[in-house]
Scaffold this active site. Structure first.
Site, PDB file in Angstrom:
ATOM      1  N   ARG A   1       2.754  -3.619  12.638  1.00 17.98           N
ATOM      2  CA  ARG A   1       2.173  -3.839  13.964  1.00 17.98           C
ATOM      3  C   ARG A   1       2.816  -5.095  14.551  1.00 17.98           C
ATOM      4  O   ARG A   1       3.012  -6.090  13.838  1.00 17.98           O
ATOM      5  CB  ARG A   1       0.658  -4.046  13.896  1.00 17.98           C
ATOM      6  CG  ARG A   1      -0.170  -2.778  13.755  1.00 17.98           C
ATOM      7  CD  ARG A   1      -0.151  -1.894  14.994  1.00 17.98           C
ATOM      8  NE  ARG A   1      -0.986  -0.719  14.857  1.00 17.98           N
ATOM      9  CZ  ARG A   1      -0.565   0.464  14.367  1.00 17.98           C
ATOM     10  NH1 ARG A   1       0.678   0.628  13.989  1.00 17.98           N
ATOM     11  NH2 ARG A   1      -1.391   1.490  14.290  1.00 17.98           N
TER      12      ARG A   1
ATOM     13  N   ILE B   1       2.698   2.832   2.374  1.00 16.21           N
ATOM     14  CA  ILE B   1       4.041   2.781   2.978  1.00 16.21           C
ATOM     15  C   ILE B   1       4.917   1.756   2.257  1.00 16.21           C
ATOM     16  O   ILE B   1       6.088   2.021   1.977  1.00 16.21           O
ATOM     17  CB  ILE B   1       3.941   2.506   4.492  1.00 16.21           C
ATOM     18  CG1 ILE B   1       3.177   3.657   5.168  1.00 16.21           C
ATOM     19  CG2 ILE B   1       5.331   2.372   5.117  1.00 16.21           C
ATOM     20  CD1 ILE B   1       2.787   3.421   6.622  1.00 16.21           C
TER      21      ILE B   1
ATOM     22  N   GLU C   1       2.999  -3.918  23.398  1.00 11.75           N
ATOM     23  CA  GLU C   1       3.656  -2.641  23.711  1.00 11.75           C
ATOM     24  C   GLU C   1       3.071  -2.045  24.984  1.00 11.75           C
ATOM     25  O   GLU C   1       1.861  -2.143  25.201  1.00 11.75           O
ATOM     26  CB  GLU C   1       3.445  -1.661  22.548  1.00 11.75           C
ATOM     27  CG  GLU C   1       4.118  -2.132  21.274  1.00 11.75           C
ATOM     28  CD  GLU C   1       3.850  -1.213  20.077  1.00 11.75           C
ATOM     29  OE1 GLU C   1       3.334  -0.097  20.268  1.00 11.75           O
ATOM     30  OE2 GLU C   1       4.175  -1.633  18.966  1.00 11.75           O
TER      31      GLU C   1
ATOM     32  N   HIS D   1       8.196   2.286  18.792  1.00  8.54           N
ATOM     33  CA  HIS D   1       7.070   2.686  17.928  1.00  8.54           C
ATOM     34  C   HIS D   1       7.149   4.172  17.535  1.00  8.54           C
ATOM     35  O   HIS D   1       6.283   4.967  17.903  1.00  8.54           O
ATOM     36  CB  HIS D   1       5.730   2.380  18.622  1.00  8.54           C
ATOM     37  CG  HIS D   1       4.584   2.246  17.655  1.00  8.54           C
ATOM     38  ND1 HIS D   1       3.522   1.411  17.864  1.00  8.54           N
ATOM     39  CD2 HIS D   1       4.334   2.858  16.459  1.00  8.54           C
ATOM     40  CE1 HIS D   1       2.660   1.503  16.863  1.00  8.54           C
ATOM     41  NE2 HIS D   1       3.142   2.388  15.983  1.00  8.54           N
TER      42      HIS D   1
ATOM     43  N   GLY E   1       0.850  -1.194   0.000  1.00 13.53           N
ATOM     44  CA  GLY E   1       0.000   0.000   0.000  1.00 13.53           C
ATOM     45  C   GLY E   1       0.880   1.236   0.000  1.00 13.53           C
ATOM     46  O   GLY E   1       1.981   1.235  -0.544  1.00 13.53           O
TER      47      GLY E   1
HETATM   48  P1  NAP Z   1      -2.332   0.808   3.258  1.00 13.71           P
HETATM   49  O1  NAP Z   1      -2.022   1.841   2.235  1.00 13.71           O
HETATM   50  O2  NAP Z   1      -3.757   0.458   3.515  1.00 13.71           O
HETATM   51  O3  NAP Z   1      -1.504  -0.503   2.871  1.00 13.71           O
HETATM   52  C1  NAP Z   1      -1.724  -1.736   3.456  1.00 13.71           C
HETATM   53  C2  NAP Z   1      -1.538  -2.788   2.384  1.00 13.71           C
HETATM   54  O4  NAP Z   1      -1.628  -4.069   2.983  1.00 13.71           O
HETATM   55  C3  NAP Z   1      -2.598  -2.706   1.304  1.00 13.71           C
HETATM   56  O5  NAP Z   1      -1.951  -2.687   0.059  1.00 13.71           O
HETATM   57  C4  NAP Z   1      -3.415  -3.976   1.497  1.00 13.71           C
HETATM   58  O6  NAP Z   1      -3.834  -4.470   0.241  1.00 13.71           O
HETATM   59  C5  NAP Z   1      -2.388  -4.904   2.096  1.00 13.71           C
HETATM   60  N1  NAP Z   1      -2.991  -6.003   2.846  1.00 13.71           N
HETATM   61  C6  NAP Z   1      -4.027  -5.952   3.711  1.00 13.71           C
HETATM   62  N2  NAP Z   1      -4.266  -7.177   4.216  1.00 13.71           N
HETATM   63  C7  NAP Z   1      -3.372  -8.004   3.642  1.00 13.71           C
HETATM   64  C8  NAP Z   1      -3.122  -9.387   3.729  1.00 13.71           C
HETATM   65  N3  NAP Z   1      -3.869 -10.165   4.511  1.00 13.71           N
HETATM   66  N4  NAP Z   1      -2.115  -9.904   2.991  1.00 13.71           N
HETATM   67  C9  NAP Z   1      -1.369  -9.138   2.179  1.00 13.71           C
HETATM   68  N5  NAP Z   1      -1.561  -7.801   2.041  1.00 13.71           N
HETATM   69  C10 NAP Z   1      -2.549  -7.256   2.759  1.00 13.71           C
HETATM   70  O7  NAP Z   1      -1.717   1.205   4.677  1.00 13.71           O
HETATM   71  P2  NAP Z   1      -0.387   2.055   4.961  1.00 13.71           P
HETATM   72  O8  NAP Z   1      -0.733   3.481   5.045  1.00 13.71           O
HETATM   73  O9  NAP Z   1       0.676   1.609   4.022  1.00 13.71           O
HETATM   74  O10 NAP Z   1      -0.075   1.542   6.460  1.00 13.71           O
HETATM   75  C11 NAP Z   1       0.198   0.172   6.697  1.00 13.71           C
HETATM   76  C12 NAP Z   1       0.272  -0.112   8.181  1.00 13.71           C
HETATM   77  O11 NAP Z   1       1.473   0.447   8.707  1.00 13.71           O
HETATM   78  C13 NAP Z   1      -0.822   0.521   9.034  1.00 13.71           C
HETATM   79  O12 NAP Z   1      -1.995  -0.251   9.037  1.00 13.71           O
HETATM   80  C14 NAP Z   1      -0.183   0.606  10.403  1.00 13.71           C
HETATM   81  O13 NAP Z   1      -0.505  -0.542  11.163  1.00 13.71           O
HETATM   82  C15 NAP Z   1       1.309   0.620  10.118  1.00 13.71           C
HETATM   83  N6  NAP Z   1       1.964   1.904  10.488  1.00 13.71           N
HETATM   84  C16 NAP Z   1       2.898   1.904  11.480  1.00 13.71           C
HETATM   85  C17 NAP Z   1       3.544   3.081  11.805  1.00 13.71           C
HETATM   86  C18 NAP Z   1       4.583   3.132  12.888  1.00 13.71           C
HETATM   87  O14 NAP Z   1       4.660   4.123  13.601  1.00 13.71           O
HETATM   88  N7  NAP Z   1       5.410   2.119  13.049  1.00 13.71           N
HETATM   89  C19 NAP Z   1       3.237   4.271  11.147  1.00 13.71           C
HETATM   90  C20 NAP Z   1       2.267   4.229  10.146  1.00 13.71           C
HETATM   91  C21 NAP Z   1       1.633   3.034   9.815  1.00 13.71           C
HETATM   92  P3  NAP Z   1      -5.327  -4.971  -0.073  1.00 13.71           P
HETATM   93  O15 NAP Z   1      -6.195  -4.648   1.105  1.00 13.71           O
HETATM   94  O16 NAP Z   1      -5.680  -4.211  -1.322  1.00 13.71           O
HETATM   95  O17 NAP Z   1      -5.180  -6.391  -0.322  1.00 13.71           O
HETATM   96  C1  GLV Z   2       1.063   4.296  13.620  1.00  9.48           C
HETATM   97  O1  GLV Z   2       1.460   3.286  14.091  1.00  9.48           O
HETATM   98  C2  GLV Z   2      -0.022   4.416  12.708  1.00  9.48           C
HETATM   99  O2  GLV Z   2      -0.713   3.413  12.459  1.00  9.48           O
HETATM  100  O3  GLV Z   2      -0.236   5.529  12.211  1.00  9.48           O
END
Ligand code: NAP
Ligand code: GLV
Length: 314
Positions: free
Chosen positions: A228, A147, A257, A275, A145
């Protein structure tokens, strides 16, 4: 919340702001929300069905994060409560941190800095703190997606070959533009020097990386998780690292966490962060302001920009 976001809310709303760092449990949250029409939530707040049911006037949960796994989305949708998140504004900062963690783990930056600060550095040495190359290696991105794609763009600057594994195949023009090959998860695990996780936490992705998946990875491979904690079976990961099944891990997120498994804390081949994926002043401010705008917009009777359950607004 940053003051800029409180100011956005105060234009339209009566704000009950809790300016303490301790996490509210469900009972405290339920009591606090009983008269509220909107809530700005953090990823540490348990927005469960019982919390939602204790808030009869609630119309919106505006999360200051892109991940919403702390919120019972089905319960909110059933109550016709809109849930919003903060996608996009944190993508690049989180991808930067992911790459920083990948580099730090490969080149043993934490161990090297500890070594110097502990006064152990006596001389330049041919095999002192030697690590793993990043350039020219293969990076496997799980979840492609916002990120995941931003990490792929960074990897191409490092001359890496990039594979991705997803649930829904990405459009071919995107794969061509980013020079990424779409493969099944097992193929990615077998062929990658680095595996970086970018799926949301869901019932489907819980423990998506367990002992079987770790066993498929190369013994020289490094696992990076900025998505996560519960996506990885942390006990299995600790055992795999202890046994040399994989070479290292860079983790920004953990299963429980802020607790981190004692076994992980003892390992020299891991880099552990609290985090901080999106933690820059500019990005965290944008996240807070976006959540405040989502909340204020909804309470004015307009459509918020980032609904996760838009069917509630139909
Ligand atoms: P996003 O744009 O929704 O991307 C998530 C991707 O995962 C989508 O392409 C989705 O594709 C895919 N996906 C969902 N379920 C799946 C599965 N079972 N198998 C394979 N692919 C799957 O989200 P994002 O903005 O990139 O963020 C991703 C995650 O990063 C967030 O949900 C959050 O938990 C984490 N995050 C962490 C931090 C931090 O501080 N460490 C910061 C920001 C985000 P489809 O649904 O189209 O299949
Ligand atoms: C951080 O972990 C977020 O999901 O934005």
């Amino acid at each position: 919340m940053f003051p800029a976001a409180i100011a956005v809310l105060q234009e339209d709303c009566l704000v009950d702001y809790r300016d303490t760092l301790d996490v509210m449990d469900e009972a405290t949250l339920a009591r606090r929300l009983q008269h509220c029409e909107g809530v700005i939530s953090q990823l540490t707040d348990p927005i469960t069905a019982s919390v939602l049911n204790a808030a009869p006037k609630l119309r919106i949960v505006a999360q200051v994060a892109v991940g919403i796994d702390n919120i019972d989305l089905a319960a909110a949708t059933a109550r016709r409560i809109v849930v919003t998140n903060t996608p996009g504004v944190l993508t690049d900062s989180t991808a930067d941190l992911t790459f920083a963690l990948l580099l730090a783990t490969a080149r043993r930056l934490s161990a090297a800095e500890r070594y110097l600060r502990d006064g152990k550095w006596q001389r330049w040495d041919i095999d002192l703190l030697v690590g793993t190359d990043v350039h020219g290696q293969t990076l496997g991105i799980v979840g492609f997606g916002r990120i995941g794609q931003a990490v792929a763009r960074r990897a191409s600057g490092f001359g890496m070959r990039v594979l991705c594994a997803t649930r829904t195949p990405p459009p071919s023009h995107l794969l061509q533009e980013l020079r990424v090959q779409h493969v099944p998860l097992d193929t990615l695990l077998i062929n990658s020097d680095f595996v970086s996780l970018h799926v949301p936490l869901s019932a489907q992705t819980h423990h998506m990386i367990g002992i079987d998946q770790l066993a498929r990875m190369r013994r020289s491979a490094i696992l990076i998780n900025t998505a996560r904690g519960p996506i990885v079976d942390e006990a299995a990961l600790t055992a795999a690292l202890e046994e040399g099944m994989i070479a290292g891990a860079g983790l920004d997120v953990f299963e429980a966490e802020p607790k981190v498994q004692e076994g992980l804390l003892q390992l020299p081949n891991v880099v552990l962060l609290p985090h901080i994926g999106s933690a820059t002043v500019a990005t965290r401010t944008r996240m807070c302001v976006l959540a405040a705008e989502n909340c204020a917009t909804m309470l004015r009777g307009e459509r918020p920009a980032n609904p996760v359950n838009p069917q509630v607004l139909a």
